[in-house]
Design a protein around this motif. Structure first.
Motif, mmCIF file in Angstrom:
data_model
loop_
_atom_site.group_PDB
_atom_site.id
_atom_site.type_symbol
_atom_site.label_atom_id
_atom_site.label_comp_id
_atom_site.label_asym_id
_atom_site.label_seq_id
_atom_site.Cartn_x
_atom_site.Cartn_y
_atom_site.Cartn_z
ATOM 1 N N LEU B 172 32.101 42.718 36.318
ATOM 2 C CA LEU B 172 32.117 43.066 34.894
ATOM 3 C C LEU B 172 30.702 43.277 34.383
ATOM 4 C CD1 LEU B 172 34.927 41.043 33.130
ATOM 5 C CD2 LEU B 172 34.616 43.511 33.323
ATOM 6 N N GLN B 175 29.662 46.667 35.398
ATOM 7 C CA GLN B 175 30.302 47.663 34.543
ATOM 8 C C GLN B 175 29.626 47.726 33.174
ATOM 9 O OE1 GLN B 175 33.108 49.515 35.467
ATOM 10 N NE2 GLN B 175 33.192 48.600 37.516
ATOM 11 N N ALA B 183 32.419 46.188 25.809
ATOM 12 C CA ALA B 183 33.139 45.247 24.960
ATOM 13 C C ALA B 183 32.249 44.030 24.728
ATOM 14 C CB ALA B 183 34.434 44.835 25.655
ATOM 15 N N ALA B 187 35.082 39.104 24.877
ATOM 16 C CA ALA B 187 36.278 39.852 25.257
ATOM 17 C C ALA B 187 36.346 40.047 26.770
ATOM 18 C CB ALA B 187 36.277 41.218 24.557
ATOM 19 N N ASP B 188 35.219 40.440 27.356
ATOM 20 C CA ASP B 188 35.204 40.616 28.805
ATOM 21 C C ASP B 188 35.490 39.301 29.517
ATOM 22 O OD1 ASP B 188 34.943 43.322 29.075
ATOM 23 O OD2 ASP B 188 32.764 43.326 29.302
ATOM 24 N N PHE B 191 39.084 38.477 29.444
ATOM 25 C CA PHE B 191 39.876 39.218 30.427
ATOM 26 C C PHE B 191 39.838 38.524 31.785
ATOM 27 C CE2 PHE B 191 40.303 42.274 33.831
ATOM 28 C CZ PHE B 191 41.574 42.766 33.535
ATOM 29 N N ASP B 194 41.940 35.474 31.621
ATOM 30 C CA ASP B 194 43.363 35.843 31.574
ATOM 31 C C ASP B 194 43.863 36.220 32.963
ATOM 32 O OD1 ASP B 194 45.772 36.448 30.077
ATOM 33 O OD2 ASP B 194 45.342 38.550 30.604
#
Lengths: 203, 203, 203, 203
Positions: B172, B175, B183, B187-188, B191, B194
């Motif tokens: 991430l 990215q 983001a 938020a990242d 994720f 999650d």
DNA sequence: CATGAATGAGGATTCATTCAT
DNA sequence: TATGAATGAATCCTCATTCAT
């Protein structure tokens, strides 16, 4: 025409040998510490000959990188097309990549290094690298989108999910190369599939 | 003693400035293309002064890498200790790393490059890098083991799971750095949490 | 005045220590490979302090060379004055030089090196070296002239004879330093006296 | 074969030019103050080219020194073999050396400087220098021994006598180089022969 | 086309000298 | 006066690139 063809064959052979040698040497030493001399020797030709086929050391590097990337992308895409379910596509992706890099360790190092470089210079040359890189992620993203559409998995942001799958796989490759006696490619791939498919499973 | 202390402060300041400059320049150009000259200029000192504090370009590089790694490791470990549940530890890990690298982009590039180098030379210097690297993974692995013991998650191989979490997070970061307007860190991180917590949830 | 004197004593002491250290370090490493730092350390002072007494590395070198040369010249001249006959003067010359260099090996190396340098640059500084060098030869030349006048020896060109005696002696010193366990200073000197006095004896 | 030979000729020419230039520059500036750049310029080639033939500045220096030494030794040995009597051998030695150094002043400076260095470091490289140096002395020593055996001269210690002759000759060379308008080589050599042969004459 | 000797720009490192304390 | 941290010019060596053969 035969003449021309013979030339072409020779030329293609030379290019191939150069790129093969380039991947080996660049992979083992990195761009800066690799010498044109060494690549030439490994390719069984003279230093000057390389400059008949490529205009610079950088060009050789990029050709080696691009060639490998395309081969890898094609192979992964083909394997993914052969299967239908999301889980199978996932497995195809992970297993193919792991196997490819197991067989092309030197190439993986170039590839990995270039990811780092791409972070730095958004130069013209890197644009293509970034594109191919993102093509790979897109393979996954579209699989994710399709799976969501087919309700195989819960609704997740495709880009992030694809990136996650992509990087989990790459991470496993790194782990495999750092700690030699690794698990089988299939076993490592299975873990990725398991984690991700459960992680994305419908609630 | 005051004298000595003043000297120490100045010396520490110089070292700090050098390492800061080193991270910037090495991060932007890579080890080979970075020049001692440029690092010195960026640190606001003369070329020769660097050699009063570090014996070689390599030494500067390692010091910059090691210093950053330790800081990062310490920060991540601290944040993870502050919370109890597996999910919270996961979030602490991901969020701290993402934030740290958002703030230290140049350092991330050195760090990333060195992962690549560690793949090649299992030399003495790299040993320490590999160790700190694995310390980070171990942070996660022990969290995973504890969670399994507490039955928070299903029984999974801790090493693989830790590697996966580690690499998803790193992915991430990559990215985020490749595609700028990313983001939020939270938020990242969410994720990751999650995906992983669902992926590892008890059946 | 006491103040001034105390200063002078300290200053003389510093200069002496610096020159002693300089002879040691220059003698062991040669001019170029010797470092001001090392000389300072050997003299027990800080690098910068040397520049309070001498304006440059070269100046230290010349002072060390000149001081030693003068001491040597004075000693040789004194010993030669103490005796009357040509043979005795010859012996005084050879024995004093051999003994002096036995005791000041480091200085001999500077001295020897500078002969070589004097061959190259007829610069201002070297003028003085050449002069002292020739003063030594002149000591012998006048002894030779006197001996010829007194008919102790046959008529020979004084300059050449003096040069020959000078160099035979120097040659023996070199031999003594190259092959450690040498003959006694007296024995080597006796050989010089024997060879030369017989070589110059009246027919 | 012609091809190979042409290459060899060129290669030998390059080596020769480099060594000639090296003797000039090292002779005029000494090892440390001489720059590879200057040697290259003097040899009419580029800096890098030197490194195709010699691996380092030191290697160039040693090659230049060794080559000259060997040439000199060979020449002296040849001239001495051509004659029979001790006096003639003596004259051959002195005259050949004086002439050689008259023609190779720069080389003499390297040679002289290295004698000084050999006094300091009995390192591996210097071993060869010391050996060739002693080979020269041995030429004289064996001539002395033979003359003693043939009763041409009185019984004298061969080593000391040889050293004396050697150094008288070297001393004359130094004198010639320091004071330019020197006597003819033959005249200076004659003086050596005269002094020594009378000095060693049977009583 | 192929070669590899030649080139020379580039860069890490050293160290004499300076100067603020 | 004494210090030693800071400076930056100087220099060896490497290696990508060119070009005569």
């Amino acid at each position: 025409m035969a003449r021309r063809t013979k030339q072409d064959v020779l030329s293609a052979f030379r290019c191939g040998e150069i790129l093969r040698a380039a991947r080996q040497v660049f992979g083992q030493k990195g761009f800066a510490r690799a010498g044109i001399d060494e690549i030439a020797r490994s390719a069984g030709i003279a230093k000057g000959t390389i400059y008949l086929y490529y205009p610079s050391k950088e060009a050789v590097y990029w050709a080696a990188l691009r060639g490998g990337l395309r081969e890898l992308l094609a192979e992964v895409a083909a394997r993914m097309r052969e299967v239908a379910s999301f889980e199978d596509k996932l497995r195809a992706f992970a297993e193919t990549k792991i196997r490819y890099f197991d067989d092309h360790r030197d190439f993986f190092r170039i590839y990995h290094a270039e990811v780092g470089n791409a972070l730095t210079r958004p130069a013209a040359t890197d644009q293509e690298f970034t594109r191919i890189y993102q093509d790979q992620v897109e393979l996954l993203a579209s699989a994710v989108r399709a799976a969501v559409r087919r309700k195989e998995i819960r609704r997740v942001p495709a880009a992030q999910a694809a990136a996650a799958i992509f990087e989990v796989t790459r991470g496993l490759v790194v782990q495999r190369l750092m700690a030699r006696p690794a698990a089988s490619a299939a076993a490592d791939a299975a873990f990725v599939v398991d984690l991700v498919s459960k992680g994305l499973r419908k609630p």
